[in-house]
Design an enzyme around this catalytic site. Sequence first.
Site, PDB file in Angstrom:
ATOM      1  N   LYS A  13       0.828  -1.213   0.000  1.00 26.11           N
ATOM      2  CA  LYS A  13       0.000   0.000   0.000  1.00 26.11           C
ATOM      3  C   LYS A  13       0.862   1.263   0.000  1.00 26.11           C
ATOM      4  O   LYS A  13       0.675   2.161  -0.812  1.00 26.11           O
ATOM      5  CB  LYS A  13      -0.963   0.012   1.208  1.00 26.11           C
ATOM      6  CG  LYS A  13      -1.914  -1.163   1.252  1.00 26.11           C
ATOM      7  CD  LYS A  13      -2.862  -1.101   2.445  1.00 26.11           C
ATOM      8  CE  LYS A  13      -2.184  -1.126   3.806  1.00 26.11           C
ATOM      9  NZ  LYS A  13      -1.457  -2.383   4.101  1.00 26.11           N
ATOM     10  N   ARG A 171      -0.074  -8.858  13.892  1.00 29.17           N
ATOM     11  CA  ARG A 171      -0.728  -7.843  13.053  1.00 29.17           C
ATOM     12  C   ARG A 171      -1.570  -8.503  11.963  1.00 29.17           C
ATOM     13  O   ARG A 171      -2.634  -8.002  11.613  1.00 29.17           O
ATOM     14  CB  ARG A 171       0.326  -6.923  12.434  1.00 29.17           C
ATOM     15  CG  ARG A 171       0.934  -5.988  13.481  1.00 29.17           C
ATOM     16  CD  ARG A 171       2.222  -5.388  13.012  1.00 29.17           C
ATOM     17  NE  ARG A 171       2.033  -4.528  11.869  1.00 29.17           N
ATOM     18  CZ  ARG A 171       3.012  -4.160  11.038  1.00 29.17           C
ATOM     19  NH1 ARG A 171       4.236  -4.588  11.234  1.00 29.17           N
ATOM     20  NH2 ARG A 171       2.765  -3.364  10.048  1.00 29.17           N
TER      21      ARG A 171
HETATM   22  P1  ADP Z   1       1.417  -1.398   7.549  1.00 31.64           P
HETATM   23  O1  ADP Z   1       2.145  -0.481   6.581  1.00 31.64           O
HETATM   24  O2  ADP Z   1       2.250  -2.571   7.884  1.00 31.64           O
HETATM   25  O3  ADP Z   1       0.058  -1.778   7.079  1.00 31.64           O
HETATM   26  P2  ADP Z   1       0.892   0.949   9.140  1.00 31.64           P
HETATM   27  O4  ADP Z   1       2.090   1.788   9.023  1.00 31.64           O
HETATM   28  O5  ADP Z   1      -0.292   1.286   8.300  1.00 31.64           O
HETATM   29  O6  ADP Z   1       1.293  -0.575   8.900  1.00 31.64           O
HETATM   30  O7  ADP Z   1       0.417   0.902  10.639  1.00 31.64           O
HETATM   31  C1  ADP Z   1       1.301   0.651  11.702  1.00 31.64           C
HETATM   32  C2  ADP Z   1       0.535   0.614  13.025  1.00 31.64           C
HETATM   33  O8  ADP Z   1      -0.098   1.890  13.245  1.00 31.64           O
HETATM   34  C3  ADP Z   1      -0.620  -0.387  13.086  1.00 31.64           C
HETATM   35  O9  ADP Z   1      -0.164  -1.693  13.425  1.00 31.64           O
HETATM   36  C4  ADP Z   1      -1.488   0.246  14.178  1.00 31.64           C
HETATM   37  O10 ADP Z   1      -0.939   0.028  15.463  1.00 31.64           O
HETATM   38  C5  ADP Z   1      -1.369   1.730  13.874  1.00 31.64           C
HETATM   39  N1  ADP Z   1      -2.422   2.184  12.951  1.00 31.64           N
HETATM   40  C6  ADP Z   1      -2.237   2.674  11.681  1.00 31.64           C
HETATM   41  N2  ADP Z   1      -3.416   2.989  11.126  1.00 31.64           N
HETATM   42  C7  ADP Z   1      -4.380   2.699  12.040  1.00 31.64           C
HETATM   43  C8  ADP Z   1      -5.802   2.782  12.060  1.00 31.64           C
HETATM   44  N3  ADP Z   1      -6.502   3.227  10.993  1.00 31.64           N
HETATM   45  N4  ADP Z   1      -6.466   2.399  13.190  1.00 31.64           N
HETATM   46  C9  ADP Z   1      -5.780   1.954  14.255  1.00 31.64           C
HETATM   47  N5  ADP Z   1      -4.453   1.833  14.302  1.00 31.64           N
HETATM   48  C10 ADP Z   1      -3.740   2.193  13.212  1.00 31.64           C
HETATM   49  P1  ADP Z   2       2.108  -1.814   3.244  1.00 33.54           P
HETATM   50  O1  ADP Z   2       2.115  -0.311   3.237  1.00 33.54           O
HETATM   51  O2  ADP Z   2       0.902  -2.396   2.549  1.00 33.54           O
HETATM   52  O3  ADP Z   2       2.297  -2.394   4.607  1.00 33.54           O
HETATM   53  P2  ADP Z   2       4.698  -1.590   1.847  1.00 33.54           P
HETATM   54  O4  ADP Z   2       4.380  -0.733   0.672  1.00 33.54           O
HETATM   55  O5  ADP Z   2       5.459  -0.988   2.950  1.00 33.54           O
HETATM   56  O6  ADP Z   2       3.346  -2.321   2.374  1.00 33.54           O
HETATM   57  O7  ADP Z   2       5.459  -2.891   1.279  1.00 33.54           O
HETATM   58  C1  ADP Z   2       5.886  -3.924   2.165  1.00 33.54           C
HETATM   59  C2  ADP Z   2       7.263  -4.414   1.717  1.00 33.54           C
HETATM   60  O8  ADP Z   2       7.144  -5.137   0.490  1.00 33.54           O
HETATM   61  C3  ADP Z   2       8.272  -3.301   1.458  1.00 33.54           C
HETATM   62  O9  ADP Z   2       9.525  -3.795   1.847  1.00 33.54           O
HETATM   63  C4  ADP Z   2       8.185  -3.090  -0.054  1.00 33.54           C
HETATM   64  O10 ADP Z   2       9.414  -2.617  -0.600  1.00 33.54           O
HETATM   65  C5  ADP Z   2       7.887  -4.497  -0.556  1.00 33.54           C
HETATM   66  N1  ADP Z   2       7.004  -4.520  -1.747  1.00 33.54           N
HETATM   67  C6  ADP Z   2       5.934  -3.714  -2.005  1.00 33.54           C
HETATM   68  N2  ADP Z   2       5.334  -4.044  -3.172  1.00 33.54           N
HETATM   69  C7  ADP Z   2       6.033  -5.120  -3.660  1.00 33.54           C
HETATM   70  C8  ADP Z   2       5.907  -5.939  -4.844  1.00 33.54           C
HETATM   71  N3  ADP Z   2       4.925  -5.712  -5.750  1.00 33.54           N
HETATM   72  N4  ADP Z   2       6.810  -6.928  -5.007  1.00 33.54           N
HETATM   73  C9  ADP Z   2       7.790  -7.150  -4.086  1.00 33.54           C
HETATM   74  N5  ADP Z   2       7.961  -6.427  -2.969  1.00 33.54           N
HETATM   75  C10 ADP Z   2       7.096  -5.415  -2.748  1.00 33.54           C
END
Ligand code: ADP
Ligand code: ADP
Length: 216
Positions: A13, A171
């Site tokens: 994302k 998570r």
């Molecule tokens: P990821 O990129 O792995 O999906 P995020 O950076 O979006 O993780 O979120 C990291 C942490 O921030 C979550 O595990 C949660 O603790 C908190 N968080 C982020 N967005 C929300 C939300 N919309 N509601 C509640 N907690 C959130």
């Molecule tokens: P999210 O915000 O959904 O938690 P991230 O964008 O941070 O996810 O991506 C999670 C990890 O996977 C990062 O290390 C990123 O560089 C890698 N990644 C994202 N998209 C791809 C893809 N299409 N193929 C391989 N690795 C990816």
Amino acid sequence: MKIILLGPPGAGKGTQAQSISKRFQIPHISTGDIFRKNIADGTELGTLAKGYMDKGLLVPDEVTIRMVKGRLSEPDCENGYLLDGFPRTVYQADELGKMLAAEGEAVDTALLIQVPRDFIIDRMTGRRVCPSCGASYHLVYNPPMVKDTCDVCGTKVIQRKDDSIDTVVDRLDIYDRQTEPLIEYYLAKGILRVVDGTQAIPVVFESIVKLLGSKE
Ligand code: ADP
Ligand code: ADP
Ligand code: ZN
């Protein structure tokens, strides 16, 4: 153009959001990034959020919703925005919907980046992020041009504390229970679109552009 990005942690994302935001000229609003910024700045909100984030738990809805409402009322959101990591519960989705309906508006598209579970652990444990601008990298799949250094702003990239294997498992469990139901929720509203997130990063982006292009 008001877009929500859906998908499990590690789906890509944040990675796609950076490119979408640039291409469609809308702000990328990541609740995770806003919480991390508050932690870095030592604010009261940051202290509260950290306790939940470190354990892989969601920050309580009321706190999160208040923060998002504040952010969406800023002037750069007038022509739309891209929400990354929000909503994460049906309650948050309802509150967002109500807030928009009060202004005669609605979310245009909920875009699901679909990635099966076997890809996720690998992606999350290899993730490195820029603590300054939030850019996301991967040790193998998307390394920075200069080792350990953010391409965008030159800061040294780090591993997020909550990207350790134990927290990742928790998570994913929370995603299944609290966030996954949003797929049905937006499907029922007729605005869900799905892209295959297992392809290479630029290929996923092209699929997204094709989907959103018709919305411009
Ligand atoms: P990821 O990129 O792995 O999906 P995020 O950076 O979006 O993780 O979120 C990291 C942490 O921030 C979550 O595990 C949660 O603790 C908190 N968080 C982020 N967005 C929300 C939300 N919309 N509601 C509640 N907690 C959130
Ligand atoms: P999210 O915000 O959904 O938690 P991230 O964008 O941070 O996810 O991506 C999670 C990890 O996977 C990062 O290390 C990123 O560089 C890698 N990644 C994202 N998209 C791809 C893809 N299409 N193929 C391989 N690795 C990816
Ligand atoms: Zn950076």
